[in-house]
Structure formats: structure tokens, C-alpha cells
Design an enzyme around this catalytic site. Sequence first.
Site, PDB file in Angstrom:
ATOM      1  N   LYS A  13      35.910  20.034  -8.291  1.00 20.73           N
ATOM      2  CA  LYS A  13      34.831  19.156  -8.729  1.00 20.73           C
ATOM      3  C   LYS A  13      35.299  17.707  -8.876  1.00 20.73           C
ATOM      4  CE  LYS A  13      33.667  19.936 -12.968  1.00 20.73           C
ATOM      5  NZ  LYS A  13      33.658  18.864 -13.961  1.00 20.73           N
ATOM      6  N   ARG A  88      26.675  19.939 -20.896  1.00 22.41           N
ATOM      7  CA  ARG A  88      27.508  21.148 -20.866  1.00 22.41           C
ATOM      8  C   ARG A  88      26.783  22.350 -21.484  1.00 22.41           C
ATOM      9  NH1 ARG A  88      32.453  22.421 -21.980  1.00 22.41           N
ATOM     10  NH2 ARG A  88      33.392  20.379 -21.822  1.00 22.41           N
ATOM     11  N   ARG A 127      48.842  26.359  -9.420  1.00 24.99           N
ATOM     12  CA  ARG A 127      49.141  24.983  -9.837  1.00 24.99           C
ATOM     13  C   ARG A 127      50.492  24.896 -10.531  1.00 24.99           C
ATOM     14  NH1 ARG A 127      44.099  23.657 -13.535  1.00 24.99           N
ATOM     15  NH2 ARG A 127      42.475  23.399 -11.979  1.00 24.99           N
ATOM     16  N   ARG A 160      51.110  25.398 -16.347  1.00 25.39           N
ATOM     17  CA  ARG A 160      50.457  25.183 -17.645  1.00 25.39           C
ATOM     18  C   ARG A 160      50.119  26.518 -18.267  1.00 25.39           C
ATOM     19  NH1 ARG A 160      46.717  21.361 -15.185  1.00 25.39           N
ATOM     20  NH2 ARG A 160      47.601  19.276 -15.402  1.00 25.39           N
ATOM     21  N   ARG A 171      38.425  32.004 -19.015  1.00 23.18           N
ATOM     22  CA  ARG A 171      37.756  30.693 -18.922  1.00 23.18           C
ATOM     23  C   ARG A 171      36.570  30.745 -17.971  1.00 23.18           C
ATOM     24  NH1 ARG A 171      42.382  27.084 -16.993  1.00 23.18           N
ATOM     25  NH2 ARG A 171      40.903  25.399 -16.722  1.00 23.18           N
TER      26      ARG A 171
END
Length: 216
Positions: A13, A88, A127, A160, A171
Site C-alpha cells: 500500500k 480505520r 522482511r 522484526r 494481524r
Amino acid sequence: MRLIVMGPPGVGKGSLASNLTKHYNIPHISTGAMFREEIQKASPVGKLVQAQINAGKFVNDSLTNDIVRERLLAKDVKNGFLLDGYPRNLRQAEDFEHILMQYGWKVDFVIYLDSNENILLKRITGRRVCKKCGETYHIENHKPQVDGICDKCGSPLVQREDDTVEITKRRLVIYHEQTQPIIDFYKARKNFLCIDGNGTIEEVTERVINKLEGIK
Ligand SMILES: [Zn+2]
């Protein structure tokens, strides 16, 4: 062009938003970035935001709406804007309608960038980030020259804590729960576009722009 861009974590995004703002010459308005800026300035708003984040909460709706309303007074939004991270939830989406009405504006399109869970999981769990300089890499799509070492500063790369499979899955579930009511809200207003987020960022950007230009 007034746009809202939404999409699950890992869908790309941010890169799409940055390409669209260049293409349409409109500002990228990210509530997350605005919150961070206020916190850094230690402004009265920043202190409120920090207190809510410290308490493990999302920044509350009325404060978020106020920050957005204020931001839309700036001169650079006369050609439009791209909103990222807002609204949101349904309450914010409804409040935002009122804000727009006050300014006599309408959102042209709500773009939802979509991808399947396996692809999102691969993107997020692959990542790696440099602890020292913050540069990000990906074990498949954006490898460092030496495995596990940052090209820029030579420091070791780490994953992370929230980029693990288990946390990412959770999530994604939370994201979909929160987002579905907003999708339904904009679908009813007929300015909702669901775009396939698979492919390179250039391909996805072209896909979005073609769609927007085709409808206009
Ligand atoms: Zn580095």
C-alpha cells in the site's frame, strides 16, 4: 483526485500510495505519519497521541478526525489528496463524510488493494531490517549483497518481532475484522474499487491508474 487507499499489511500500500501521489500531484496524507510528527514535535496533540499509544490503544476517533480535518485546510490539498491509514473504522468513515460535507467535497475512489494470505505472509515474514540504519530487505525480492548483512552500513539484519508467521496471521485477522464494515460502507456508495495487489509495484500502479482513468 481525492483518494483513500486501503489494504492489509504487506500488500504494498505504501509504495502504491507514493506512486499515485506523484502521478496525480496530490499530497500523501498518512495519519500514522502525522501522529509520529506531532509526537516528535512534542505538541499538545502529540502528547495526547503518545499517551494513548503508551496505554496500548489506537488513537481515539475524535482526535484522529480533528487531525485530518486540520490537515485538509492546508493549501496543498486543492488538487485533491490521498488518504492512507484513515478512516480505520466505521465511526471514522461516517465522521469523515461530515468533514467532507463541510468542505463541499467528495472522495472520488476508495481503492482496496487485495492479495491472498499466502502471498502476504511471504512478503511480511521474508522482511529483514537493519537494526542500525533501518534499511529494509527481503530474503527473496530484495536481497542484500552479503547474506544477513546491510549493504549500507555493514550491520547485521534482523527480523522484526511482529513479522513472524503467527503474529502476522493474527494481524491479518484483526485487519479484516476492522476493515470489512468500512468496505461495506463504501461499496454502498459505489466508489469502492478492489484491485489485485499481486505483481510488481509498477504493474499494480498501472493497473490502478488504468482503472481510475477508465472510470473517470
Ligand atoms: Zn544498515
